[in-house]
Design a protein around this motif. Structure first.
Motif, PDB file in Angstrom:
ATOM      1  N   VAL A 171     -28.149 -17.455 -25.855  1.00 25.89           N
ATOM      2  CA  VAL A 171     -27.224 -16.955 -24.833  1.00 25.89           C
ATOM      3  C   VAL A 171     -26.205 -16.021 -25.482  1.00 25.89           C
ATOM      4  O   VAL A 171     -25.591 -16.371 -26.492  1.00 25.89           O
ATOM      5  CB  VAL A 171     -26.490 -18.114 -24.128  1.00 25.89           C
ATOM      6  N   ILE A 172     -26.067 -14.840 -24.896  1.00 21.83           N
ATOM      7  CA  ILE A 172     -25.010 -13.921 -25.319  1.00 21.83           C
ATOM      8  C   ILE A 172     -23.796 -14.238 -24.458  1.00 21.83           C
ATOM      9  O   ILE A 172     -23.806 -14.043 -23.242  1.00 21.83           O
ATOM     10  CB  ILE A 172     -25.430 -12.439 -25.140  1.00 21.83           C
ATOM     11  N   ASP A 173     -22.766 -14.745 -25.091  1.00 25.93           N
ATOM     12  CA  ASP A 173     -21.600 -15.242 -24.379  1.00 25.93           C
ATOM     13  C   ASP A 173     -20.425 -14.279 -24.554  1.00 25.93           C
ATOM     14  O   ASP A 173     -20.259 -13.673 -25.623  1.00 25.93           O
ATOM     15  CB  ASP A 173     -21.215 -16.626 -24.923  1.00 25.93           C
ATOM     16  N   VAL A 174     -19.656 -14.154 -23.489  1.00 28.36           N
ATOM     17  CA  VAL A 174     -18.489 -13.281 -23.537  1.00 28.36           C
ATOM     18  C   VAL A 174     -17.460 -13.810 -22.542  1.00 28.36           C
ATOM     19  O   VAL A 174     -17.830 -14.288 -21.462  1.00 28.36           O
ATOM     20  CB  VAL A 174     -18.894 -11.816 -23.209  1.00 28.36           C
ATOM     21  N   PRO A 175     -16.182 -13.792 -22.885  1.00 30.79           N
ATOM     22  CA  PRO A 175     -15.165 -14.230 -21.921  1.00 30.79           C
ATOM     23  C   PRO A 175     -15.206 -13.358 -20.669  1.00 30.79           C
ATOM     24  O   PRO A 175     -15.498 -12.164 -20.728  1.00 30.79           O
ATOM     25  CB  PRO A 175     -13.849 -14.028 -22.684  1.00 30.79           C
ATOM     26  N   GLU A 176     -14.903 -13.975 -19.522  1.00 31.33           N
ATOM     27  CA  GLU A 176     -15.002 -13.242 -18.267  1.00 31.33           C
ATOM     28  C   GLU A 176     -14.072 -12.034 -18.229  1.00 31.33           C
ATOM     29  O   GLU A 176     -14.416 -10.999 -17.653  1.00 31.33           O
ATOM     30  CB  GLU A 176     -14.700 -14.172 -17.089  1.00 31.33           C
ATOM     31  N   ALA A 177     -12.914 -12.128 -18.865  1.00 32.89           N
ATOM     32  CA  ALA A 177     -11.984 -10.988 -18.875  1.00 32.89           C
ATOM     33  C   ALA A 177     -12.599  -9.794 -19.600  1.00 32.89           C
ATOM     34  O   ALA A 177     -12.413  -8.638 -19.203  1.00 32.89           O
ATOM     35  CB  ALA A 177     -10.672 -11.391 -19.540  1.00 32.89           C
ATOM     36  N   VAL A 178     -13.356 -10.069 -20.665  1.00 32.33           N
ATOM     37  CA  VAL A 178     -14.027  -8.994 -21.404  1.00 32.33           C
ATOM     38  C   VAL A 178     -15.161  -8.419 -20.561  1.00 32.33           C
ATOM     39  O   VAL A 178     -15.361  -7.199 -20.503  1.00 32.33           O
ATOM     40  CB  VAL A 178     -14.552  -9.520 -22.757  1.00 32.33           C
ATOM     41  N   GLN A 179     -15.920  -9.301 -19.890  1.00 33.45           N
ATOM     42  CA  GLN A 179     -16.977  -8.851 -18.973  1.00 33.45           C
ATOM     43  C   GLN A 179     -16.411  -7.882 -17.945  1.00 33.45           C
ATOM     44  O   GLN A 179     -16.975  -6.804 -17.703  1.00 33.45           O
ATOM     45  CB  GLN A 179     -17.535 -10.061 -18.209  1.00 33.45           C
ATOM     46  N   LEU A 180     -15.314  -8.286 -17.328  1.00 31.26           N
ATOM     47  CA  LEU A 180     -14.700  -7.478 -16.267  1.00 31.26           C
ATOM     48  C   LEU A 180     -14.274  -6.120 -16.796  1.00 31.26           C
ATOM     49  O   LEU A 180     -14.567  -5.069 -16.195  1.00 31.26           O
ATOM     50  CB  LEU A 180     -13.498  -8.227 -15.694  1.00 31.26           C
ATOM     51  N   ALA A 181     -13.622  -6.102 -17.952  1.00 32.86           N
ATOM     52  CA  ALA A 181     -13.166  -4.838 -18.537  1.00 32.86           C
ATOM     53  C   ALA A 181     -14.342  -3.927 -18.864  1.00 32.86           C
ATOM     54  O   ALA A 181     -14.296  -2.713 -18.625  1.00 32.86           O
ATOM     55  CB  ALA A 181     -12.337  -5.119 -19.793  1.00 32.86           C
ATOM     56  N   ARG A 182     -15.412  -4.502 -19.397  1.00 33.28           N
ATOM     57  CA  ARG A 182     -16.587  -3.693 -19.739  1.00 33.28           C
ATOM     58  C   ARG A 182     -17.248  -3.123 -18.497  1.00 33.28           C
ATOM     59  O   ARG A 182     -17.689  -1.966 -18.488  1.00 33.28           O
ATOM     60  CB  ARG A 182     -17.599  -4.542 -20.516  1.00 33.28           C
ATOM     61  N   LEU A 183     -17.337  -3.939 -17.447  1.00 29.04           N
ATOM     62  CA  LEU A 183     -17.944  -3.468 -16.200  1.00 29.04           C
ATOM     63  C   LEU A 183     -17.163  -2.309 -15.604  1.00 29.04           C
ATOM     64  O   LEU A 183     -17.733  -1.311 -15.165  1.00 29.04           O
ATOM     65  CB  LEU A 183     -18.016  -4.607 -15.192  1.00 29.04           C
ATOM     66  N   LEU A 184     -15.852  -2.439 -15.578  1.00 30.68           N
ATOM     67  CA  LEU A 184     -15.009  -1.375 -15.030  1.00 30.68           C
ATOM     68  C   LEU A 184     -15.205  -0.079 -15.815  1.00 30.68           C
ATOM     69  O   LEU A 184     -15.291   1.006 -15.236  1.00 30.68           O
ATOM     70  CB  LEU A 184     -13.535  -1.803 -15.074  1.00 30.68           C
ATOM     71  N   ARG A 185     -15.268  -0.207 -17.138  1.00 36.17           N
ATOM     72  CA  ARG A 185     -15.418   0.958 -17.996  1.00 36.17           C
ATOM     73  C   ARG A 185     -16.827   1.541 -17.908  1.00 36.17           C
ATOM     74  O   ARG A 185     -17.015   2.760 -17.838  1.00 36.17           O
ATOM     75  CB  ARG A 185     -15.085   0.561 -19.442  1.00 36.17           C
ATOM     76  N   ARG A 186     -17.833   0.651 -17.895  1.00 33.28           N
ATOM     77  CA  ARG A 186     -19.229   1.104 -17.940  1.00 33.28           C
ATOM     78  C   ARG A 186     -19.688   1.728 -16.633  1.00 33.28           C
ATOM     79  O   ARG A 186     -20.342   2.771 -16.621  1.00 33.28           O
ATOM     80  CB  ARG A 186     -20.133  -0.093 -18.278  1.00 33.28           C
ATOM     81  N   ASP A 187     -19.365   1.073 -15.510  1.00 32.30           N
ATOM     82  CA  ASP A 187     -19.918   1.486 -14.225  1.00 32.30           C
ATOM     83  C   ASP A 187     -18.954   2.309 -13.379  1.00 32.30           C
ATOM     84  O   ASP A 187     -19.349   2.844 -12.341  1.00 32.30           O
ATOM     85  CB  ASP A 187     -20.355   0.256 -13.422  1.00 32.30           C
ATOM     86  N   GLY A 188     -17.683   2.400 -13.799  1.00 35.47           N
ATOM     87  CA  GLY A 188     -16.718   3.172 -13.031  1.00 35.47           C
ATOM     88  C   GLY A 188     -16.486   2.625 -11.634  1.00 35.47           C
ATOM     89  O   GLY A 188     -16.293   3.388 -10.688  1.00 35.47           O
ATOM     90  N   ILE A 189     -16.526   1.291 -11.500  1.00 35.28           N
ATOM     91  CA  ILE A 189     -16.359   0.667 -10.195  1.00 35.28           C
ATOM     92  C   ILE A 189     -14.969   0.035 -10.095  1.00 35.28           C
ATOM     93  O   ILE A 189     -14.250  -0.042 -11.088  1.00 35.28           O
ATOM     94  CB  ILE A 189     -17.443  -0.406  -9.959  1.00 35.28           C
ATOM     95  N   ASP A 190     -14.612  -0.422  -8.899  1.00 34.50           N
ATOM     96  CA  ASP A 190     -13.301  -1.045  -8.770  1.00 34.50           C
ATOM     97  C   ASP A 190     -13.380  -2.523  -9.141  1.00 34.50           C
ATOM     98  O   ASP A 190     -14.459  -3.101  -9.266  1.00 34.50           O
ATOM     99  CB  ASP A 190     -12.721  -0.846  -7.371  1.00 34.50           C
ATOM    100  N   GLU A 191     -12.221  -3.119  -9.291  1.00 37.49           N
ATOM    101  CA  GLU A 191     -12.156  -4.489  -9.800  1.00 37.49           C
ATOM    102  C   GLU A 191     -12.767  -5.494  -8.822  1.00 37.49           C
ATOM    103  O   GLU A 191     -13.377  -6.479  -9.232  1.00 37.49           O
ATOM    104  CB  GLU A 191     -10.706  -4.874 -10.102  1.00 37.49           C
TER     105      GLU A 191
END
Length: 205
Positions: free
Chosen positions: A133-153
């Protein structure tokens, strides 16, 4: 032939693709569930024919191919529809991954399954020797998603919430990579796991 098969999973924006790349660089064959799912519903496939029989021809685009965006919107809004679609796709994906891994060269092979926890876990994939399992804190997931996909929170949060929880993924893990640092930090962790997996997969003298 690889009789020793690992499962690789993690939530959205956890860094599964980067880990896959590291294993491939070490000569490990990786079969991808997303690619298998696309093939399961490709033009002319029996999977696509079953989807049309189940949902109607309106799921097709003008080119006769599956309108994936429309299908995604439909199943996202309707859990029963999602279950019907998964009942068509998941068995085909599992069979494709098992065949690809067993036919791969090397001491072991890896099946990359983003929705492993959601798709039945070990019960659905009894041929997996171990799960990474590749594990990551949810706050890091959220930040990466916002940066990667250019979507809103709000959308990013909904995407994370639609998947298994961090706890549910960790519950099926034999091995864990915490990917909350720079990409270079993955190399050493993957190399150590590669040594472990090769030793476990090696034939007993």
């Amino acid at each position: 032939m690889s009789d020793y098969i690992l499962g690789l999973t993690g939530g959205v924006a956890s860094g599964k693709s980067a880990v896959e790349t590291c294993f491939r660089a070490l000569g490990v064959a990786v079969a991808d569930a997303d690619a298998a799912a696309r093939d399961a519903l490709a033009a002319g496939s029996d999977g696509l024919a079953e989807v049309v029989a189940t949902f109607g021809s309106e799921v097709l685009g003008p080119d006769g191919l599956l309108d994936r965006a429309a299908m995604r919107r439909r199943v996202f809004a309707d859990p029963a529809a999602r279950q019907r679609l998964e009942a068509i796709v998941h068995p085909r994906v599992r069979a494709t991954l098992a065949d690809a891994c067993r036919g791969a060269p090397g001491l072991y092979a890896m099946a990359s399954i983003p929705l492993l926890a959601e798709g039945g876990g070990r019960d659905a994939y009894p041929w997996l020797a171990r799960v990474l399992v590749i594990d990551v804190p949810e706050a890091v997931q959220l930040a990466r998603l916002l940066r990667r996909d250019g979507i809103d929170e709000a959308l990013a949060g909904a995407m994370i919430a639609a998947q298994a929880t961090r706890r549910q993924r960790l519950a099926i893990a034999d091995d864990i990579i915490v990917n909350d640092g720079p990409l270079e930090a993955l190399d050493g962790q993957v190399a150590a796991l590669d040594r472990l997996y090769r030793s476990l997969a090696a034939p007993v003298p």
